[in-house]
Write a protein that holds these residues in place. Structure first.
Motif, PDB file in Angstrom:
ATOM      1  N   UNK A  15       0.748  -1.317  -0.027  1.00 24.37           N
ATOM      2  CA  UNK A  15       0.099  -0.015   0.193  1.00 24.37           C
ATOM      3  C   UNK A  15       0.706   1.263  -0.019  1.00 24.37           C
ATOM      4  N   UNK A  16       1.970   1.108   0.870  1.00 27.45           N
ATOM      5  CA  UNK A  16       2.876   2.470   1.176  1.00 27.45           C
ATOM      6  C   UNK A  16       3.591   2.631  -0.615  1.00 27.45           C
ATOM      7  N   UNK A  17       3.770   1.780  -1.260  1.00 30.85           N
ATOM      8  CA  UNK A  17       4.388   1.915  -2.420  1.00 30.85           C
ATOM      9  C   UNK A  17       3.504   1.967  -3.650  1.00 30.85           C
ATOM     10  N   UNK A  18       2.133   1.971  -3.254  1.00 31.30           N
ATOM     11  CA  UNK A  18       0.968   1.847  -4.199  1.00 31.30           C
ATOM     12  C   UNK A  18       1.345   0.861  -5.450  1.00 31.30           C
ATOM     13  N   UNK A  19       1.483  -0.236  -5.099  1.00 23.97           N
ATOM     14  CA  UNK A  19       1.936  -1.216  -6.022  1.00 23.97           C
ATOM     15  C   UNK A  19       0.416  -1.944  -6.490  1.00 23.97           C
ATOM     16  N   UNK A  20      -0.425  -2.116  -5.772  1.00 23.24           N
ATOM     17  CA  UNK A  20      -1.567  -2.721  -6.358  1.00 23.24           C
ATOM     18  C   UNK A  20      -2.924  -2.350  -5.685  1.00 23.24           C
ATOM     19  N   UNK A  21      -3.493  -1.894  -6.587  1.00 26.45           N
ATOM     20  CA  UNK A  21      -5.247  -1.410  -6.517  1.00 26.45           C
ATOM     21  C   UNK A  21      -5.911  -2.638  -6.286  1.00 26.45           C
ATOM     22  N   UNK A  22      -7.300  -2.499  -5.483  1.00 26.50           N
ATOM     23  CA  UNK A  22      -8.110  -3.598  -5.510  1.00 26.50           C
ATOM     24  C   UNK A  22      -8.585  -4.279  -6.699  1.00 26.50           C
ATOM     25  N   UNK A  23      -8.386  -5.567  -7.050  1.00 29.95           N
ATOM     26  CA  UNK A  23      -8.620  -6.292  -8.194  1.00 29.95           C
ATOM     27  C   UNK A  23      -7.316  -6.335  -9.098  1.00 29.95           C
ATOM     28  N   UNK A  24      -6.351  -5.635  -8.792  1.00 33.67           N
ATOM     29  CA  UNK A  24      -5.057  -5.710  -9.853  1.00 33.67           C
ATOM     30  C   UNK A  24      -4.143  -6.848  -9.504  1.00 33.67           C
ATOM     31  N   UNK A  25      -3.561  -7.435 -10.314  1.00 35.11           N
ATOM     32  CA  UNK A  25      -2.558  -8.764 -10.274  1.00 35.11           C
ATOM     33  C   UNK A  25      -1.179  -8.743  -9.847  1.00 35.11           C
ATOM     34  N   UNK A  26      -1.028  -9.412  -8.855  1.00 37.54           N
ATOM     35  CA  UNK A  26       0.398  -9.580  -8.184  1.00 37.54           C
ATOM     36  C   UNK A  26       0.800 -10.962  -8.608  1.00 37.54           C
ATOM     37  N   UNK A  27       2.016 -11.187  -9.124  1.00 38.64           N
ATOM     38  CA  UNK A  27       2.503 -12.576  -9.454  1.00 38.64           C
ATOM     39  C   UNK A  27       3.610 -13.139  -8.411  1.00 38.64           C
ATOM     40  N   UNK A  28       3.705 -14.511  -8.477  1.00 39.56           N
ATOM     41  CA  UNK A  28       4.502 -15.176  -7.535  1.00 39.56           C
ATOM     42  C   UNK A  28       5.374 -16.109  -8.635  1.00 39.56           C
ATOM     43  N   UNK A  29       6.759 -16.053  -8.825  1.00 41.96           N
ATOM     44  CA  UNK A  29       7.526 -16.430  -9.714  1.00 41.96           C
ATOM     45  C   UNK A  29       8.615 -17.336  -8.845  1.00 41.96           C
ATOM     46  N   UNK A  30       8.205 -18.452  -8.209  1.00 41.27           N
ATOM     47  CA  UNK A  30       9.030 -18.983  -7.043  1.00 41.27           C
ATOM     48  C   UNK A  30       8.975 -20.486  -6.936  1.00 41.27           C
ATOM     49  N   UNK A  31       9.896 -21.248  -6.343  1.00 40.14           N
ATOM     50  CA  UNK A  31       9.629 -22.622  -5.822  1.00 40.14           C
ATOM     51  C   UNK A  31       9.210 -22.414  -4.609  1.00 40.14           C
ATOM     52  N   UNK A  32       8.522 -23.598  -3.863  1.00 35.05           N
ATOM     53  CA  UNK A  32       8.003 -23.629  -2.485  1.00 35.05           C
ATOM     54  C   UNK A  32       9.008 -23.216  -1.516  1.00 35.05           C
ATOM     55  N   UNK A  33       8.495 -22.073  -0.795  1.00 35.92           N
ATOM     56  CA  UNK A  33       9.115 -21.727   0.307  1.00 35.92           C
ATOM     57  C   UNK A  33       8.237 -20.716   1.094  1.00 35.92           C
ATOM     58  N   UNK A  34       8.794 -20.578   2.418  1.00 34.04           N
ATOM     59  CA  UNK A  34       7.648 -19.826   3.411  1.00 34.04           C
ATOM     60  C   UNK A  34       7.242 -18.560   2.905  1.00 34.04           C
ATOM     61  N   UNK A  35       8.257 -17.780   2.161  1.00 34.30           N
ATOM     62  CA  UNK A  35       8.015 -16.543   1.576  1.00 34.30           C
ATOM     63  C   UNK A  35       6.942 -16.401   0.380  1.00 34.30           C
ATOM     64  N   UNK A  36       6.655 -17.648  -0.157  1.00 34.24           N
ATOM     65  CA  UNK A  36       5.489 -17.743  -1.107  1.00 34.24           C
ATOM     66  C   UNK A  36       4.293 -17.394  -0.532  1.00 34.24           C
TER      67      UNK A  36
END
Length: 622
Positions: free
Chosen positions: A69-90
């Motif tokens: 929110x502070x960096x204004x990265x995503x508004x409601x309904x916008x897409x965030x991707x995760x490109x990673x193998x399994x890990x807690x941070x996922x």
């Protein structure tokens, strides 16, 4: 006179569950307080196990969300991707995206930059979380080409990043901790509703470009709740091992289900590390594929060939005893007193040691899916009290069938879940209805229309049948899958052949790494076979078979004869039209990088038939 049990109103229960929790973000964040001091996440970092408590998991998720929110990265309904193998941070990144009413879009860790770019552009991903240096470097390439991607967030401090478009997850969390966005985060959590989009999960693309299956919080909770009714005893203290990619609907939804009841999720970053991780984690649950258990079974059986005679005989006696007891109980018969005594001895001398070696002492249910599971292999593990129960579901409709203790049947998927309906079309296709169904394919209205019947049933593309089984006064439905409609081979003689059913016969064969059955429009069935060269080279050395390369090995007459015998033995139960008449040994594994396999390691049959056309044609000319 017995009073009949009152039927449960599962729809009413599900409606109440959704009303109470609204979204998975709300549910999981509530649980971070409810289970505060229990273990939530467990992963190995630089050789040491690191455990995150539920309280700390919640704090990191909220801080990451406030950083977004502070960096204004995503508004409601916008897409965030995760490109990673399994890990807690996922999961920290995933739940943070959901907490700000974003849509979390996973990308397989093994995807090429081109495959990942397709998803980033199709989904219009604004921010991408990456797990290692390879994925970060691909993300930087994507950033140059993408019209949507603005920020890359590295989950690991070992990743070397550069430029203003990149930062580390711990930096994002620090920004969130120092921000004043708590009221805005609470506002988004409160304004969220069950019909908000949760995720786009891209199909593996065996027959074309991947399609993004749209799931809402409601559709995911529609799959999670009826699944959890099978496990009322489970809660904090139980551990599930995430071994399949979290990018896949199977592992993703089961992990959410585990979090719903306060289980701990332990991460295995690579299925090849299965034995190492399972023996250390000793999980109660996991999601798996038949290939894992085929290899374990094959290794056990192959090891018996070189074991001391007394030890081998003892194991075979224990196996025979365990199978006899299992089959009697499956037929609802009581083993004799003598057999029960023999079984107790077999348990003490052999079965308990198998559990200790495999790390399966705590097994409740190990879910199996994604491909056909050989009934004899499944039965072996049931007999050894390792509940490898086959389930069923699709990216678009998940889950359909979830097994639980005492209710698995070798060769069948199930039982089916409450609230899920199934029917068989005139063409033999399994069709489904239920609250766990996707909303449609993202930006693909025609493809969405094509996958539903006129009366609203989802068309799975799977051929199979439904069977009813009575147990303990209840009727359960099971599904038996025979093949994919698009995979069926029609020979020159007009015979319909199921390649997957033939290929599944080789699942536990240690000398075969991969096999693809071919024969579309041909007079007979043939196969492309990739040997397990680790095993095969060892065999050559022990049997004084000279070679300088893999080409030398696959051309050697004694090796060809050995594979002829393996194929003949494995296909003895097949009819003449199904038998593999000819085969070719390949020198290179089929891979995702070469476009031959999907990210879930399913064969792209169309690609294989085109790429190996010359080799295939040669088998029919000889």
């Amino acid at each position: 006179m017995a009073i009949p049990k009152k039927a449960r109103d599962y729809q009413k229960e599900l409606d109440s569950f959704i009303r109470e929790n609204k979204t998975l973000a709300n549910l999981i964040l509530k649980n971070t307080k409810k289970f505060a001091q229990h273990d939530a996440l467990k992963q190995k970092v630089k050789g040491k196990w690191v455990i995150t408590k539920w309280k700390d998991f919640g704090e990191q998720v909220r801080a990451a969300a406030k950083g977004i929110l502070e960096l204004d990265l995503l508004k409601p309904g916008e897409m965030g991707g995760i490109f990673s193998a399994n890990r807690a941070e996922w999961h920290i990144a995933d739940v943070a995206i959901l907490a700000v009413r974003g849509v979390s879009v996973p990308i397989y860790a093994t995807n090429s930059s081109e495959e990942a770019l397709y998803i980033v552009e199709d989904a219009e991903i604004k921010v991408l979380f990456v797990g290692d240096q390879v994925q970060y470097d691909k993300a930087k390439q994507i950033r140059k080409k993408s019209g949507y991607l603005k920020k890359i967030i590295a989950l690991d401090r070992d990743i070397k990043i550069e430029g203003e478009d990149s930062l580390y997850l711990d930096e994002l969390i620090a920004i969130g901790r120092n921000s004043s966005r708590e009221p805005e985060l609470e506002k988004r959590l409160q304004e969220a509703n069950p019909d908000d989009l949760l995720t786009l999960i891209y199909t593996s693309g065996t027959t074309g470009a991947p399609k993004g299956a749209i799931h809402s919080h409601r559709s995911f909770m529609g799959g999670i709740y009826p699944s959890l009714t099978r496990f009322p005893h489970v809660g904090p203290g139980y551990v599930t091992m995430a071994i399949l990619p979290l990018s896949h609907v199977f592992e993703r939804m089961w992990s959410y289900g585990a979090m719903t009841v306060g289980m701990c999720v332990a991460y295995c970053p690579d299925p090849k590390q299965f034995l190492e991780y399972v023996t250390e984690i000793k999980p109660h649950f996991m999601c798996s594929v038949p290939r894992i258990w085929d290899k374990v079974y094959g290794t056990i059986q192959e090891g018996l060939k070189t074991a001391p005679p007394l030890k081998a005989r003892l194991f075979k006696w224990a196996e025979k005893t365990a199978l006899e007891v299992y089959r009697l109980k499956a037929a609802r018969k009581t083993p004799s007193l003598v057999l029960r005594f023999k079984h107790a001895v077999a348990r003490k001398l052999v079965i308990s040691k198998v559990h200790k070696t495999l790390g399966t002492e705590n097994c409740d249910v190990y879910h199996v899916g994604g491909a056909a599971f050989a009934p004899d292999v499944n039965e072996f593990f049931f007999a050894f009290e390792i509940n490898t129960i086959q389930g069923y579901g699709l990216t678009e409709f998940f889950p359909v069938a979830v097994g639980f203790d005492g209710h698995g049947i070798p060769g069948m998927c199930g039982p089916m879940l409450p609230l899920c309906q199934a029917r068989i079309s005139d063409e033999g296709e399994i069709q489904l209805k239920g609250p766990m169904c996707m909303l449609g394919y993202y930006k693909k209205p025609e493809a969405t229309k094509e996958c539903f019947t006129e009366d609203g049933w989802f068309k799975t593309g799977d051929i199979g049948k439904i069977e009813q089984v009575e147990k303990d006064g209840e009727t359960f439905s099971y599904i038996k899958i025979t093949d994919r409609i698009k995979d069926i081979i029609i020979t020159a003689g007009g015979k319909n052949i199921s390649p997957q059913q033939i290929e599944s016969l080789f699942g536990d064969e240690l000398f075969i790494e991969q096999i693809v059955v071919v024969g579309e429009g041909k007079k007979f069935i043939s196969a492309l076979v990739v040997p397990n060269f680790v095993i095969l080279e060892d065999y050559c050395q022990k049997n004084n078979i000279p070679y300088h390369s893999r080409e030398d090995i696959v051309k050697h007459p004694s090796i060809i004869k050995m594979y002829e015998e393996i194929i003949e033995k494995r296909t003895v139960s097949l009819g003449q039209v199904e038998k593999i008449k000819k085969f070719t040994l390949l020198t290179k594994e089929l891979t995702q990088e070469d476009g031959e396999l999907t990210p879930t390691l399913k064969v792209k049959r169309k690609v294989i038939n085109q790429k190996y056309a010359e080799i295939i044609d040669k088998m029919y000319k000889e």
